[in-house]
Write a protein that holds these residues in place. Structure first.
Motif, PDB file in Angstrom:
ATOM      1  N   PHE A 114       0.833  -1.206   0.000  1.00 34.62           N
ATOM      2  CA  PHE A 114       0.000   0.000   0.000  1.00 34.62           C
ATOM      3  C   PHE A 114       0.868   1.258   0.000  1.00 34.62           C
ATOM      4  CE2 PHE A 114      -2.028   3.232   2.828  1.00 34.62           C
ATOM      5  CZ  PHE A 114      -3.008   3.657   1.946  1.00 34.62           C
ATOM      6  N   ILE A 115       1.930   1.266   0.782  1.00 33.80           N
ATOM      7  CA  ILE A 115       2.798   2.443   0.888  1.00 33.80           C
ATOM      8  C   ILE A 115       3.649   2.639  -0.359  1.00 33.80           C
ATOM      9  CG2 ILE A 115       4.731   3.466   2.164  1.00 33.80           C
ATOM     10  CD1 ILE A 115       3.687   1.981   4.651  1.00 33.80           C
ATOM     11  N   TYR A 116       4.198   1.547  -0.878  1.00 35.71           N
ATOM     12  CA  TYR A 116       5.213   1.664  -1.935  1.00 35.71           C
ATOM     13  C   TYR A 116       4.709   1.270  -3.323  1.00 35.71           C
ATOM     14  CZ  TYR A 116       8.642   2.351   1.755  1.00 35.71           C
ATOM     15  OH  TYR A 116       9.347   2.848   2.821  1.00 35.71           O
ATOM     16  N   ALA A 117       3.428   0.985  -3.460  1.00 37.49           N
ATOM     17  CA  ALA A 117       2.891   0.481  -4.741  1.00 37.49           C
ATOM     18  C   ALA A 117       3.254   1.355  -5.926  1.00 37.49           C
ATOM     19  CB  ALA A 117       1.375   0.324  -4.642  1.00 37.49           C
ATOM     20  N   GLN A 127      17.000  -3.437  -2.778  1.00 38.72           N
ATOM     21  CA  GLN A 127      16.597  -2.280  -1.985  1.00 38.72           C
ATOM     22  C   GLN A 127      15.217  -2.487  -1.367  1.00 38.72           C
ATOM     23  OE1 GLN A 127      17.115   0.676  -5.128  1.00 38.72           O
ATOM     24  NE2 GLN A 127      18.800   1.629  -3.989  1.00 38.72           N
ATOM     25  N   LEU A 128      14.288  -3.021  -2.159  1.00 41.36           N
ATOM     26  CA  LEU A 128      12.946  -3.282  -1.631  1.00 41.36           C
ATOM     27  C   LEU A 128      12.980  -4.316  -0.514  1.00 41.36           C
ATOM     28  CD1 LEU A 128      10.767  -3.339  -4.882  1.00 41.36           C
ATOM     29  CD2 LEU A 128      10.581  -1.712  -2.992  1.00 41.36           C
ATOM     30  N   THR A 129      13.825  -5.327  -0.688  1.00 39.47           N
ATOM     31  CA  THR A 129      13.969  -6.355   0.353  1.00 39.47           C
ATOM     32  C   THR A 129      14.503  -5.748   1.634  1.00 39.47           C
ATOM     33  OG1 THR A 129      14.382  -8.042  -1.334  1.00 39.47           O
ATOM     34  CG2 THR A 129      15.027  -8.563   0.933  1.00 39.47           C
ATOM     35  N   GLN A 130      15.483  -4.853   1.496  1.00 34.09           N
ATOM     36  CA  GLN A 130      16.054  -4.195   2.672  1.00 34.09           C
ATOM     37  C   GLN A 130      15.035  -3.281   3.350  1.00 34.09           C
ATOM     38  OE1 GLN A 130      19.213  -4.680   4.093  1.00 34.09           O
ATOM     39  NE2 GLN A 130      18.177  -3.544   5.727  1.00 34.09           N
ATOM     40  N   ALA A 133      12.542  -5.442   5.179  1.00 38.89           N
ATOM     41  CA  ALA A 133      13.132  -5.983   6.404  1.00 38.89           C
ATOM     42  C   ALA A 133      13.183  -4.922   7.496  1.00 38.89           C
ATOM     43  CB  ALA A 133      14.535  -6.515   6.114  1.00 38.89           C
ATOM     44  N   ASP A 134      13.559  -3.702   7.125  1.00 36.89           N
ATOM     45  CA  ASP A 134      13.611  -2.596   8.097  1.00 36.89           C
ATOM     46  C   ASP A 134      12.224  -2.279   8.629  1.00 36.89           C
ATOM     47  OD1 ASP A 134      16.339  -2.424   7.737  1.00 36.89           O
ATOM     48  OD2 ASP A 134      16.232  -0.771   6.294  1.00 36.89           O
ATOM     49  N   LYS A 135      11.252  -2.262   7.728  1.00 38.88           N
ATOM     50  CA  LYS A 135       9.878  -1.954   8.137  1.00 38.88           C
ATOM     51  C   LYS A 135       9.320  -3.032   9.071  1.00 38.88           C
ATOM     52  CE  LYS A 135       8.785   1.907   5.987  1.00 38.88           C
ATOM     53  NZ  LYS A 135       8.295   3.101   6.730  1.00 38.88           N
ATOM     54  N   LEU A 136       9.628  -4.291   8.770  1.00 34.92           N
ATOM     55  CA  LEU A 136       9.113  -5.378   9.601  1.00 34.92           C
ATOM     56  C   LEU A 136       9.687  -5.331  11.017  1.00 34.92           C
ATOM     57  CD1 LEU A 136       9.068  -8.409   7.133  1.00 34.92           C
ATOM     58  CD2 LEU A 136       7.102  -7.210   8.113  1.00 34.92           C
ATOM     59  N   LEU A 137      10.867  -4.747  11.163  1.00 36.62           N
ATOM     60  CA  LEU A 137      11.469  -4.636  12.493  1.00 36.62           C
ATOM     61  C   LEU A 137      10.709  -3.660  13.380  1.00 36.62           C
ATOM     62  CD1 LEU A 137      15.309  -4.625  11.675  1.00 36.62           C
ATOM     63  CD2 LEU A 137      13.993  -6.439  12.788  1.00 36.62           C
TER      64      LEU A 137
END
Length: 358
Positions: A114-117, A127-130, A133-137
């Motif tokens: 929703f945020i990055y669509a 970059q998206l994976t990183q 991962a940061d957001k999930l933390l």
């Protein structure tokens, strides 16, 4: 289907031995869910201190102050339901993983998309994976902080329940008294509290134990309703007046007393919980269905609210009219709640999604 039979069929670990899930717990969960939604609709108007009329801001402040009980009551319900049960550690962790963690991951991904669509093309896969991962933390959206908190609380449940089940009332009183003192750390009274380490008695574990105590040891007596109502009113009044006074005095918004871990919010949460225990023992199919999907409603409602805002963007909101603003806030919250319920009901009808969305 009667409430106990539904929970026994779908969540047998919630129905240990002959103790059924009380209707008031189910009804309180519905009320807390709606309270959180109204809170999120009200918050933008609270943040407009000095940008809307003072009367309208005070209305938003009053609504926000009245609804602070939502999150504490959620945790108290967990205490009432989980701490008086016996189950092996592996079963408890597996059930929590399925019930909480899987929907959390699913909705975290939904909010990430929703945020990055509209910006995926700007980033590489790495970059998206990183970013993910940061957001999930920390949380992909603001309301998901609750999931991180409740998962942390649940990690303590197998330990806390052993102590609670073998404790006397006096020992529970001792814990709750120490925890109540820690609530003042989050207020202007902090400077008067000695620098004794009280970390182990603080935070949301206290609400967990409090919910268990109120459910097990405080009898439902209609004669006490006035006292419970006054607890709620006192908590609301302290929250409202403190926020108003501190904000006006400093000429900028001060939400110190909105903190869920403050004595004023604790008072209103106790009042609501005990009023619910006295008043909300009856249920019906509609209320059971709402409760069945309450977790999904909480997870989805912020996304739904975004589109409800867009749909109603053309409305001329007269923020100077307190009556209109009040109707607008309640109306928006009701629409968001019902649409969220319908969305979760539809998604959960698909078996592959049922365990992921709610």
């Amino acid at each position: 289907m009667p409430l106990f039979k539904y929970w026994q069929a779908n969540y047998p670990y919630f129905c240990h031995k002959v103790k059924s899930l009380k209707n008031y717990i189910s009804n309180l969960r519905n009320i807390a869910t709606f309270a959180v939604i109204v809170l999120h609709v009200t918050a933008p108007f609270v943040l407009k201190f000095n940008k809307i009329s003072f009367a309208s801001w005070q209305l938003a402040n009053l609504l926000d102050s009245m609804l602070r009980f939502g999150v504490p009551v959620f945790v108290m319900i967990s205490g009432a339901v989980l701490l008086d049960r016996n189950e092996p550690l592996n079963i408890f962790l597996r059930k929590r993983l399925k019930r909480i963690f899987l929907p959390f991951l699913f909705w975290s991904m939904v909010y990430f998309v929703f945020i990055y669509a509209g910006n995926f093309q700007k980033f590489s896969i790495a970059q998206l994976t990183q970013i993910l991962a940061d957001k999930l933390l920390k949380g992909t959206y603001y309301h998901l902080w609750y999931i991180y908190m409740i998962l942390g609380v649940y990690l303590f449940v197998p330990i806390i329940r052993k102590w609670v089940q073998n404790s006397t009332k006096q020992e529970l009183h001792y814990f709750l008294l120490l925890w109540a003192i820690t609530l003042f750390i989050n207020t202007d009274m902090a400077k008067y509290i000695p620098s004794i380490e009280v970390l182990y008695f603080s935070k949301y574990i206290g609400y967990l134990v409090l919910g268990h105590y109120l459910d097990k040891y405080v009898e439902a007596k209609p004669s006490r309703n006035n006292a419970y109502f006054m607890l709620f009113i006192l908590g609301v009044a302290l929250t409202f007046l403190s926020t108003s006074y501190l904000s006006v005095t400093a000429n900028q918004l001060n939400i110190t007393y909105y903190n869920y871990l403050s004595p004023n919010v604790c008072l209103m949460a106790i009042g609501i919980f005990l009023l619910g225990k006295n008043w909300l023992q009856k249920t019906n199919t509609a209320l059971i269905n709402l409760d069945r999907h309450s977790f999904g409603i909480y997870l989805a409602h912020v996304l739904v609210l975004h589109y409800v805002y867009r749909f109603t963007a053309q409305l001329k909101i007269n923020t100077n009219s307190t009556a209109f603003l009040c109707l607008y806030i309640i109306g928006l919250a009701l629409v968001t709640y019902l649409v969220s319920y319908l969305l979760i009901r539809i998604l959960s009808a698909f078996k592959p999604l049922k365990s992921l969305v709610t």
